[in-house]
Design a protein around this motif. Structure first.
Motif, PDB file in Angstrom:
ATOM      1  N   VAL A   1       0.862  -1.170   0.000  1.00 33.74           N
ATOM      2  CA  VAL A   1       0.000   0.000   0.000  1.00 33.74           C
ATOM      3  C   VAL A   1       0.909   1.233   0.000  1.00 33.74           C
ATOM      4  CG1 VAL A   1      -0.193   0.138   2.519  1.00 33.74           C
ATOM      5  CG2 VAL A   1      -2.019   1.041   1.074  1.00 33.74           C
ATOM      6  N   ASP A   2       0.460   2.303  -0.626  1.00 25.44           N
ATOM      7  CA  ASP A   2       1.323   3.481  -0.780  1.00 25.44           C
ATOM      8  C   ASP A   2       1.860   4.004   0.545  1.00 25.44           C
ATOM      9  OD1 ASP A   2      -0.425   5.019  -3.623  1.00 25.44           O
ATOM     10  OD2 ASP A   2       1.058   3.412  -3.512  1.00 25.44           O
ATOM     11  N   SER A   3       1.065   3.925   1.578  1.00 25.69           N
ATOM     12  CA  SER A   3       1.449   4.530   2.851  1.00 25.69           C
ATOM     13  C   SER A   3       2.626   3.844   3.536  1.00 25.69           C
ATOM     14  CB  SER A   3       0.250   4.555   3.805  1.00 25.69           C
ATOM     15  OG  SER A   3      -0.206   3.244   4.061  1.00 25.69           O
ATOM     16  N   VAL A   4       2.981   2.645   3.101  1.00 26.34           N
ATOM     17  CA  VAL A   4       4.101   1.935   3.737  1.00 26.34           C
ATOM     18  C   VAL A   4       5.289   1.733   2.799  1.00 26.34           C
ATOM     19  CG1 VAL A   4       2.443   0.725   5.204  1.00 26.34           C
ATOM     20  CG2 VAL A   4       3.416  -0.451   3.214  1.00 26.34           C
ATOM     21  N   LYS A   5       5.143   2.132   1.553  1.00 27.69           N
ATOM     22  CA  LYS A   5       6.239   1.958   0.604  1.00 27.69           C
ATOM     23  C   LYS A   5       7.484   2.690   1.077  1.00 27.69           C
ATOM     24  CE  LYS A   5       3.511   1.195  -3.592  1.00 27.69           C
ATOM     25  NZ  LYS A   5       3.081   1.758  -4.899  1.00 27.69           N
ATOM     26  N   GLY A   6       8.609   2.003   0.993  1.00 22.45           N
ATOM     27  CA  GLY A   6       9.866   2.573   1.439  1.00 22.45           C
ATOM     28  C   GLY A   6      10.139   2.379   2.917  1.00 22.45           C
ATOM     29  N   ARG A   7       9.138   1.941   3.662  1.00 25.46           N
ATOM     30  CA  ARG A   7       9.305   1.707   5.099  1.00 25.46           C
ATOM     31  C   ARG A   7       9.146   0.239   5.475  1.00 25.46           C
ATOM     32  NH1 ARG A   7       5.739   3.749   8.586  1.00 25.46           N
ATOM     33  NH2 ARG A   7       3.988   3.776   7.134  1.00 25.46           N
ATOM     34  N   PHE A   8       8.266  -0.463   4.801  1.00 27.05           N
ATOM     35  CA  PHE A   8       7.994  -1.872   5.098  1.00 27.05           C
ATOM     36  C   PHE A   8       8.580  -2.756   3.994  1.00 27.05           C
ATOM     37  CE2 PHE A   8       3.807  -1.387   7.744  1.00 27.05           C
ATOM     38  CZ  PHE A   8       4.437  -0.442   8.549  1.00 27.05           C
ATOM     39  N   THR A   9       9.012  -3.940   4.383  1.00 25.00           N
ATOM     40  CA  THR A   9       9.506  -4.920   3.426  1.00 25.00           C
ATOM     41  C   THR A   9       8.917  -6.286   3.757  1.00 25.00           C
ATOM     42  OG1 THR A   9      11.599  -3.726   3.185  1.00 25.00           O
ATOM     43  CG2 THR A   9      11.532  -6.002   2.407  1.00 25.00           C
ATOM     44  N   ILE A  10       8.288  -6.893   2.770  1.00 20.53           N
ATOM     45  CA  ILE A  10       7.737  -8.230   2.944  1.00 20.53           C
ATOM     46  C   ILE A  10       8.684  -9.237   2.320  1.00 20.53           C
ATOM     47  CG2 ILE A  10       6.350  -8.163   0.814  1.00 20.53           C
ATOM     48  CD1 ILE A  10       4.171  -9.729   2.352  1.00 20.53           C
ATOM     49  N   SER A  11       8.809 -10.385   2.946  1.00 23.36           N
ATOM     50  CA  SER A  11       9.673 -11.442   2.425  1.00 23.36           C
ATOM     51  C   SER A  11       9.135 -12.786   2.900  1.00 23.36           C
ATOM     52  CB  SER A  11      11.119 -11.244   2.895  1.00 23.36           C
ATOM     53  OG  SER A  11      11.192 -11.317   4.314  1.00 23.36           O
ATOM     54  N   ARG A  12       9.733 -13.838   2.392  1.00 21.02           N
ATOM     55  CA  ARG A  12       9.317 -15.167   2.819  1.00 21.02           C
ATOM     56  C   ARG A  12      10.489 -16.128   2.732  1.00 21.02           C
ATOM     57  NH1 ARG A  12       4.490 -16.752  -0.754  1.00 21.02           N
ATOM     58  NH2 ARG A  12       4.674 -18.777   0.317  1.00 21.02           N
ATOM     59  N   ASP A  13      10.415 -17.170   3.546  1.00 18.09           N
ATOM     60  CA  ASP A  13      11.394 -18.253   3.517  1.00 18.09           C
ATOM     61  C   ASP A  13      10.597 -19.545   3.392  1.00 18.09           C
ATOM     62  OD1 ASP A  13      13.236 -20.248   4.020  1.00 18.09           O
ATOM     63  OD2 ASP A  13      14.290 -19.118   5.542  1.00 18.09           O
ATOM     64  N   ASN A  14      10.487 -20.056   2.192  1.00 21.75           N
ATOM     65  CA  ASN A  14       9.650 -21.236   1.963  1.00 21.75           C
ATOM     66  C   ASN A  14      10.202 -22.481   2.651  1.00 21.75           C
ATOM     67  OD1 ASN A  14       7.686 -19.865   0.541  1.00 21.75           O
ATOM     68  ND2 ASN A  14       8.584 -20.315  -1.466  1.00 21.75           N
ATOM     69  N   ALA A  15      11.491 -22.516   2.870  1.00 18.99           N
ATOM     70  CA  ALA A  15      12.081 -23.655   3.581  1.00 18.99           C
ATOM     71  C   ALA A  15      11.624 -23.698   5.040  1.00 18.99           C
ATOM     72  CB  ALA A  15      13.598 -23.590   3.515  1.00 18.99           C
ATOM     73  N   LYS A  16      11.282 -22.525   5.577  1.00 14.97           N
ATOM     74  CA  LYS A  16      10.814 -22.434   6.955  1.00 14.97           C
ATOM     75  C   LYS A  16       9.307 -22.233   7.055  1.00 14.97           C
ATOM     76  CE  LYS A  16      15.161 -20.552   8.764  1.00 14.97           C
ATOM     77  NZ  LYS A  16      15.807 -19.425   9.497  1.00 14.97           N
ATOM     78  N   ASN A  17       8.626 -22.212   5.912  1.00 16.08           N
ATOM     79  CA  ASN A  17       7.177 -21.980   5.896  1.00 16.08           C
ATOM     80  C   ASN A  17       6.799 -20.713   6.668  1.00 16.08           C
ATOM     81  OD1 ASN A  17       6.704 -24.240   4.357  1.00 16.08           O
ATOM     82  ND2 ASN A  17       5.893 -25.488   6.029  1.00 16.08           N
ATOM     83  N   THR A  18       7.566 -19.680   6.447  1.00 18.71           N
ATOM     84  CA  THR A  18       7.375 -18.443   7.201  1.00 18.71           C
ATOM     85  C   THR A  18       7.484 -17.236   6.286  1.00 18.71           C
ATOM     86  OG1 THR A  18       8.290 -19.478   9.195  1.00 18.71           O
ATOM     87  CG2 THR A  18       8.158 -17.076   9.161  1.00 18.71           C
TER      88      THR A  18
END
Length: 126
Positions: free
Chosen positions: A60-77
Motif C-alpha cells: 500500500v502506498d502509505s508503507v512503501k519505502g518503510r515496510f519490506t515483505i519477504s518469505r522463507d519457503n524452507a521455513k514456511n514463514t
C-alpha cells in the motif's frame, strides 16, 4: 493450513518491528501471502503481499519505502519488516494465504484470501 502471526508490540515513533507468519498443516510455498491490518473502528486494509516464489511484492502506498515483505519457503514463514513506524501504523496485523495457488491476481483483495492468522497487535506511540 494454520497461520500464526507474531512479533507485534509497543514501539516509539521511528522504531522498527519484524512480524512473522508461520504456516503449518498445509501448503505454503505455492501460495501468495498477504499482510493486512485493522485499526479500531476501521475496515481491514491491505498492507503488503509477496508471491509464492518471493519474486513479486506489493505494498500500500502509505508503507512503501518503510515496510519490506519477504518469505522463507524452507521455513514456511513470511515476514514483514516495519521500519520508521508512525502512530498511524498502529493496528492489529493479520497474515493470510490466498485461495488459489500460483496466482498473483487479486493479491490486494482480502476476499481472495481464505486462511488467516489470529493477528498481532502493533502499537506505535508518539
Amino acid at each position: 493450513v494454520q497461520l500464526q502471526a507474531s512479533g507485534g508490540g509497543l514501539v516509539q515513533t521511528g522504531g522498527s518491528l519484524r512480524l512473522s507468519c508461520a504456516a503449518s498443516g498445509g501448503s505454503f510455498s505455492s501460495y501468495a501471502i498477504g499482510w493486512f491490518r485493522q485499526a479500531p473502528g476501521k475496515g481491514r486494509e491491505f498492507v503488503a503481499a509477496v508471491s509464492w516464489s518471493g519474486a513479486d511484492s506489493a505494498y500500500v502506498d502509505s508503507v512503501k519505502g518503510r515496510f519490506t515483505i519477504s518469505r522463507d519457503n524452507a521455513k514456511n514463514t513470511a515476514y514483514l519488516q516495519m521500519n520508521s513506524l508512525k502512530p498511524e501504523d498502529s493496528a492489529v496485523y493479520y497474515c493470510a494465504r490466498v485461495h488459489s495457488s500460483y496466482t498473483w491476481l487479486g493479491h490486494t483483495d482480502p476476499g481472495r484470501y481464505d486462511y488467516w492468522g489470529q493477528g498481532t497487535q502493533v502499537t506505535v506511540s508518539s
